[in-house]
Design an enzyme around this catalytic site. Sequence first.
Site, PDB file in Angstrom:
ATOM      1  CB  CYS A  11     -21.205   8.279  -4.315  1.00 61.88           C
ATOM      2  SG  CYS A  11     -19.894   9.451  -3.933  1.00 61.88           S
ATOM      3  CB  CYS A  71     -19.492  -4.153 -12.957  1.00 57.18           C
ATOM      4  SG  CYS A  71     -18.294  -3.720 -11.568  1.00 57.18           S
ATOM      5  CB  CYS A 124     -18.871   2.961  -3.418  1.00 60.68           C
ATOM      6  SG  CYS A 124     -17.280   3.111  -2.957  1.00 60.68           S
ATOM      7  CB  CYS A 131     -20.508  -4.147  -4.156  1.00 60.46           C
ATOM      8  SG  CYS A 131     -20.179  -5.112  -5.448  1.00 60.46           S
ATOM      9  CB  CYS A 154     -13.467  10.297  -2.412  1.00 57.28           C
ATOM     10  SG  CYS A 154     -13.860   8.863  -1.501  1.00 57.28           S
ATOM     11  CB  CYS A 162     -20.549   1.373  -6.447  1.00 59.18           C
ATOM     12  SG  CYS A 162     -20.111   1.368  -8.262  1.00 59.18           S
ATOM     13  CB  CYS A 196     -17.248   7.079   2.794  1.00 61.80           C
ATOM     14  SG  CYS A 196     -18.864   6.880   2.197  1.00 61.80           S
ATOM     15  CG  ASP A 207      -1.877   0.989   0.908  1.00 59.82           C
ATOM     16  OD1 ASP A 207      -2.454   1.375  -0.048  1.00 59.82           O
ATOM     17  OD2 ASP A 207      -2.309   1.575   2.007  1.00 59.82           O
TER      18      ASP A 207
END
Length: 380
Positions: free
Chosen positions: A197, A187, A243, A247, A213, A193, A240, A133
């Site tokens: 938002c 998808c 989204c 799913c 975001c 998603c 958050c 990351d």
Amino acid sequence: MTSSLKEALVHEARGLGFDCVGVTDPGAIADAAKHFRSFLDTGAHGDMDWLAAHPERRADPRVLWAGVRSVIMLGVNYGPDENPLAILAQRTRGAISVYAQGDDYHDLIKKRLKALARWLVATSGAEVKVFVDTAAVMEKPLAQAAGLGWQGKHSNLVSREFGSWLFLGAIFSASDLPRDDADRDHCGSCNACQEICPTAAFPAPYKLDARRCISYLTIENKGPIPHEFRESIGNRIYGCDDCLAVCPWNKFAQEGREAKLAARTELRAPSLVELARLDDAAFRALFSKSPVKRIGRDRFVRNVLIAIGNADDASLAAEVERLLDDASPLVRGAAVWALSQLVERERFEALAAQAMGGETDESVRDEWLLGGGTTARPSS
């Protein structure tokens, strides 16, 4: 030799606690690199300057390390044991993103990656490098190329087995290992998603404007939260999950099995009042070993105050008034806005008259002026 090494690698990885593992070619993400450059060119990364630093390294793992011949992508499931959206209805409680309710995943995954890397070096003799990351690695496109899932319309990785809840890590190896097939997009016509938002952070499917975001606004953003997003933030005080949680593929998700990543009781639905009372020492103690700690007390209390302003509970005003004298201008400014949402205009204007005489920070003065002029509740 390489096939048997690959089989042994997968077995070792699962023994160390990784839930999925795949291997891809270092040159497999050329298309993702184009999208990333477009993301940077539009300024959608906001103040995350580290994303724009050395984009060529992110675009091609071989630029980051010329010796890489295989990219091993690994995932750890952190699936929650309850619906992350349920907390949003508890307006006097704070919503902390699922990934941040337990211990910092960076520490856990890095230890596992290093253990697997040591095994791989001892077994193959080939050099390796470990990433989780914080390095210039495009984990999600590489994970898709390695068959772990696909990047959904929210730009995050989705797995048919684990839904939206995978932490990713990477090992670059000088060994030429057999590749896994890339996953494909599943998808379909779903836009859940995009539609959920609160701040319209997706200008188009598969495109994110981080500047809108809530995760960016509450974590990466170091200054005041822009006025246009404050009400939409609701009680989200760190990140958050909307989204991710909405799913449909989450119907196949499993609860995470790693105890250190499980939500701490005190972080599931913490009281906004109690969080607003945190000084620096108490903040550090509460969020010890937590990713929340990295934003610091002032930014965190800023977020808490925005949530309090959205709580529609005038009884919280006294807690907010106490923070009008906080040492941090960031906190004072957020407190002004929260008061403008909780008290009647007459009370707000009286507090403004008292505070403006001694306030030296321009941003806080602007909050008083804007709050009194446009947002404070009319007197009944």
